[in-house]
Design a protein around this motif. Structure first.
Motif, PDB file in Angstrom:
ATOM      1  N   MET A 186      -4.155 -24.891   1.289  1.00 41.49           N
ATOM      2  CA  MET A 186      -4.284 -23.285   1.566  1.00 41.49           C
ATOM      3  C   MET A 186      -3.928 -22.599   2.234  1.00 41.49           C
ATOM      4  O   MET A 186      -3.450 -22.218   3.880  1.00 41.49           O
ATOM      5  CB  MET A 186      -5.637 -23.343   1.355  1.00 41.49           C
ATOM      6  N   SER A 187      -2.882 -21.940   2.186  1.00 43.31           N
ATOM      7  CA  SER A 187      -1.914 -20.656   2.990  1.00 43.31           C
ATOM      8  C   SER A 187      -2.814 -19.623   3.213  1.00 43.31           C
ATOM      9  O   SER A 187      -3.994 -19.295   3.001  1.00 43.31           O
ATOM     10  CB  SER A 187      -0.727 -20.243   2.375  1.00 43.31           C
ATOM     11  N   LEU A 188      -2.461 -19.929   5.046  1.00 41.92           N
ATOM     12  CA  LEU A 188      -3.476 -18.833   5.352  1.00 41.92           C
ATOM     13  C   LEU A 188      -3.087 -17.237   5.644  1.00 41.92           C
ATOM     14  O   LEU A 188      -2.992 -17.047   6.540  1.00 41.92           O
ATOM     15  CB  LEU A 188      -3.468 -19.023   6.679  1.00 41.92           C
ATOM     16  N   ASP A 189      -0.927 -17.680   5.251  1.00 41.25           N
ATOM     17  CA  ASP A 189      -0.472 -16.303   5.421  1.00 41.25           C
ATOM     18  C   ASP A 189      -1.266 -15.235   4.467  1.00 41.25           C
ATOM     19  O   ASP A 189      -1.215 -14.993   3.490  1.00 41.25           O
ATOM     20  CB  ASP A 189       1.132 -16.709   5.325  1.00 41.25           C
ATOM     21  N   LEU A 190      -1.613 -14.079   5.775  1.00 45.99           N
ATOM     22  CA  LEU A 190      -2.628 -12.515   4.505  1.00 45.99           C
ATOM     23  C   LEU A 190      -1.126 -11.865   4.071  1.00 45.99           C
ATOM     24  O   LEU A 190      -1.590 -11.399   3.131  1.00 45.99           O
ATOM     25  CB  LEU A 190      -2.947 -11.898   5.743  1.00 45.99           C
ATOM     26  N   ASN A 191       0.340 -12.692   4.080  1.00 44.96           N
ATOM     27  CA  ASN A 191       0.470 -11.593   3.159  1.00 44.96           C
ATOM     28  C   ASN A 191       1.118 -11.834   1.902  1.00 44.96           C
ATOM     29  O   ASN A 191       0.897 -11.160   1.150  1.00 44.96           O
ATOM     30  CB  ASN A 191       2.247 -11.848   3.648  1.00 44.96           C
ATOM     31  N   ASP A 192       0.811 -12.735   1.358  1.00 41.81           N
ATOM     32  CA  ASP A 192       0.487 -13.553   0.506  1.00 41.81           C
ATOM     33  C   ASP A 192      -0.595 -12.527  -0.527  1.00 41.81           C
ATOM     34  O   ASP A 192      -0.511 -12.773  -1.515  1.00 41.81           O
ATOM     35  CB  ASP A 192       0.197 -14.866   0.117  1.00 41.81           C
ATOM     36  N   LEU A 193      -1.765 -12.496   0.671  1.00 44.38           N
ATOM     37  CA  LEU A 193      -2.986 -11.570  -0.496  1.00 44.38           C
ATOM     38  C   LEU A 193      -2.573  -9.648  -0.565  1.00 44.38           C
ATOM     39  O   LEU A 193      -3.217  -9.192  -1.159  1.00 44.38           O
ATOM     40  CB  LEU A 193      -3.715 -11.405   0.473  1.00 44.38           C
ATOM     41  N   LEU A 194      -1.777 -10.321   0.945  1.00 41.65           N
ATOM     42  CA  LEU A 194      -1.649  -8.517   0.815  1.00 41.65           C
ATOM     43  C   LEU A 194      -0.172  -7.626   0.248  1.00 41.65           C
ATOM     44  O   LEU A 194      -0.134  -6.434  -0.105  1.00 41.65           O
ATOM     45  CB  LEU A 194      -1.239  -7.725   2.208  1.00 41.65           C
ATOM     46  N   ARG A 195       0.613  -8.139  -1.047  1.00 46.80           N
ATOM     47  CA  ARG A 195       1.742  -8.219  -1.164  1.00 46.80           C
ATOM     48  C   ARG A 195       1.561  -7.260  -2.722  1.00 46.80           C
ATOM     49  O   ARG A 195       2.217  -6.177  -2.095  1.00 46.80           O
ATOM     50  CB  ARG A 195       2.567  -9.560  -1.307  1.00 46.80           C
ATOM     51  N   ASP A 196       0.432  -7.520  -3.259  1.00 51.66           N
ATOM     52  CA  ASP A 196       0.230  -6.768  -4.754  1.00 51.66           C
ATOM     53  C   ASP A 196      -0.830  -5.228  -3.930  1.00 51.66           C
ATOM     54  O   ASP A 196      -0.620  -4.339  -4.678  1.00 51.66           O
ATOM     55  CB  ASP A 196      -0.526  -7.548  -4.893  1.00 51.66           C
ATOM     56  N   TRP A 197      -1.170  -5.267  -2.952  1.00 54.05           N
ATOM     57  CA  TRP A 197      -1.667  -4.180  -2.497  1.00 54.05           C
ATOM     58  C   TRP A 197      -1.328  -3.971  -1.641  1.00 54.05           C
ATOM     59  O   TRP A 197      -1.466  -3.380   0.699  1.00 54.05           O
ATOM     60  CB  TRP A 197      -2.914  -4.461  -2.286  1.00 54.05           C
ATOM     61  N   PRO A 198       0.134  -2.609  -1.204  1.00 50.86           N
ATOM     62  CA  PRO A 198       0.363  -2.393  -0.025  1.00 50.86           C
ATOM     63  C   PRO A 198      -0.415  -1.373   0.706  1.00 50.86           C
ATOM     64  O   PRO A 198      -0.532  -0.827  -0.405  1.00 50.86           O
ATOM     65  CB  PRO A 198       1.781  -2.085  -0.706  1.00 50.86           C
ATOM     66  N   HIS A 199       0.462  -1.322   1.875  1.00 55.30           N
ATOM     67  CA  HIS A 199      -0.012   0.037   3.162  1.00 55.30           C
ATOM     68  C   HIS A 199       0.430   1.038   2.506  1.00 55.30           C
ATOM     69  O   HIS A 199       1.796   1.208   2.158  1.00 55.30           O
ATOM     70  CB  HIS A 199      -0.279  -0.225   4.577  1.00 55.30           C
ATOM     71  N   GLU A 200       0.141   2.704   2.485  1.00 58.10           N
ATOM     72  CA  GLU A 200       0.558   4.006   2.168  1.00 58.10           C
ATOM     73  C   GLU A 200       0.700   4.980   3.860  1.00 58.10           C
ATOM     74  O   GLU A 200      -1.018   4.785   2.993  1.00 58.10           O
ATOM     75  CB  GLU A 200       0.543   4.359   0.403  1.00 58.10           C
ATOM     76  N   PRO A 201       1.360   4.685   4.036  1.00 55.67           N
ATOM     77  CA  PRO A 201       0.972   5.447   5.289  1.00 55.67           C
ATOM     78  C   PRO A 201       0.732   6.922   5.135  1.00 55.67           C
ATOM     79  O   PRO A 201       1.018   8.099   3.878  1.00 55.67           O
ATOM     80  CB  PRO A 201       2.626   5.913   5.889  1.00 55.67           C
ATOM     81  N   GLY A 202      -0.587   7.462   5.237  1.00 56.38           N
ATOM     82  CA  GLY A 202      -0.916   8.864   5.269  1.00 56.38           C
ATOM     83  C   GLY A 202      -2.363   8.827   4.156  1.00 56.38           C
ATOM     84  O   GLY A 202      -3.273   9.741   3.867  1.00 56.38           O
ATOM     85  N   MET A 203      -2.668   7.524   3.596  1.00 53.36           N
ATOM     86  CA  MET A 203      -3.593   7.156   1.960  1.00 53.36           C
ATOM     87  C   MET A 203      -4.595   6.217   3.144  1.00 53.36           C
ATOM     88  O   MET A 203      -4.320   5.275   3.562  1.00 53.36           O
ATOM     89  CB  MET A 203      -2.685   6.289   0.781  1.00 53.36           C
ATOM     90  N   ILE A 204      -5.732   6.580   2.374  1.00 54.35           N
ATOM     91  CA  ILE A 204      -7.162   5.250   2.922  1.00 54.35           C
ATOM     92  C   ILE A 204      -7.501   5.130   1.327  1.00 54.35           C
ATOM     93  O   ILE A 204      -7.688   5.279   0.246  1.00 54.35           O
ATOM     94  CB  ILE A 204      -8.106   6.326   2.786  1.00 54.35           C
ATOM     95  N   LYS A 205      -6.472   3.464   1.254  1.00 51.05           N
ATOM     96  CA  LYS A 205      -6.982   2.894   0.098  1.00 51.05           C
ATOM     97  C   LYS A 205      -8.122   1.172  -0.303  1.00 51.05           C
ATOM     98  O   LYS A 205      -8.117   1.606   1.035  1.00 51.05           O
ATOM     99  CB  LYS A 205      -5.121   2.099  -0.043  1.00 51.05           C
ATOM    100  N   VAL A 206      -8.559   2.212  -0.499  1.00 47.19           N
ATOM    101  CA  VAL A 206      -9.742   0.868  -0.540  1.00 47.19           C
ATOM    102  C   VAL A 206     -10.305   0.625  -2.342  1.00 47.19           C
ATOM    103  O   VAL A 206      -9.901   0.839  -3.053  1.00 47.19           O
ATOM    104  CB  VAL A 206     -11.215   1.837  -0.563  1.00 47.19           C
ATOM    105  N   ARG A 207     -11.087  -0.488  -2.191  1.00 50.00           N
ATOM    106  CA  ARG A 207     -11.272  -1.420  -2.994  1.00 50.00           C
ATOM    107  C   ARG A 207     -12.808  -2.252  -3.251  1.00 50.00           C
ATOM    108  O   ARG A 207     -12.769  -2.920  -2.282  1.00 50.00           O
ATOM    109  CB  ARG A 207     -10.504  -2.082  -4.023  1.00 50.00           C
TER     110      ARG A 207
END
Length: 250
Positions: A1-22
């Motif tokens: 199993m890959s431990l690279d968080l990029n695989d998890l975060l790629r479909d949920w990009p960070h956007e500066p100035g925005m609070i993104k929650v789920r």
């Protein structure tokens, strides 16, 4: 199993100035809150301590110290928090901060009220027990912001119900609480420049402007319009109706 968080975060990009929650369902079958930050994400429990830990078999460090303080009080002994303990309580408070700003984005205003009140209780506890007393300033300085967020949550609940007058009252109460804090700190200059007071003062005016007119206010406006148009008979009828309404309220 890959431990690279990029695989998890790629479909949920960070956007500066925005609070993104789920919200997600954890592997334990319980709902979790995820907050996206620039370098990854923060995952929190929806209740209890946000990281799910139970320090000293208590829900939080604050609860642990509160229990110890009560035992000391029964013995007639003073309970004191040193610099390390205040620092630990402050770090724990940051966890609750992350959760309540996330809950606000999710419109879970009851959860925001719960977590902001928890941090206010922590500020008060530290203020009472920190030794030396100057240590308390490291956490007390955040009181206006936490009160503002709590006020926003309380008023937002009323706005969802379209209870505009009650929402205005909640905002006004929050403004007074923050002013009282600055008065207690004997720092009127900070109060005058408070961004929290500035935001709430502007917001309460916006809410007042959106507040629907009452039946009495509508009649008064119609009467003024009738007078301006020289429709004096209609103006007299409205005047009598307004007086009747006012009498019924007494």
């Amino acid at each position: 199993m890959s431990l690279d968080l990029n695989d998890l975060l790629r479909d949920w990009p960070h956007e500066p100035g925005m609070i993104k929650v789920r919200k997600i369902l954890g592997s334990d079958g319980k709902e979790k809150i995820q907050l996206r930050i620039d370098l990854g994400l923060i995952q929190m429990e929806t209740s209890g301590r946000p990281d799910g830990q139970e320090p000293h078999d208590c829900e939080s460090l604050l609860e642990y110290h509160q229990q110890r303080a009560k035992r000391n009080e029964k013995k007639g002994e003073k309970y004191a928090l040193d610099a390390e303990e205040v620092g630990e309580l402050q770090q724990e408070g940051i966890q609750y901060y992350h959760r309540y700003i996330s809950l606000f984005q999710l419109s879970d205003y009851v959860g925001v009220i719960r977590d902001t009140q928890r941090n206010i209780d922590m500020f008060n506890f530290v203020s009472e027990h920190a030794q030396p007393e100057e240590l308390a300033q490291s956490v007390e300085q955040f009181t206006p912001y936490v009160l503002m967020m709590q006020t926003r949550a309380k008023a937002s609940i009323e706005l969802e119900r379209e209870e505009f007058a009650t929402a205005v009252k909640k905002i006004e109460e929050g403004i007074e609480q923050i002013r009282a804090f600055y008065e207690g700190m004997e720092n009127p200059e900070a109060g005058a420049n408070s961004p929290e007071l500035g935001f709430l003062t502007e917001w309460v005016e916006e809410v007042r402007a959106k507040q629907p007119l009452t039946k009495l206010e509508k009649m008064r406006r119609e009467m003024d319009k009738a007078i301006a148009n020289e429709a004096y008979e209609r103006a007299a009828e409205l005047r009598d109706l307004i007086r009747q309404q006012q009498q019924n309220k007494k």
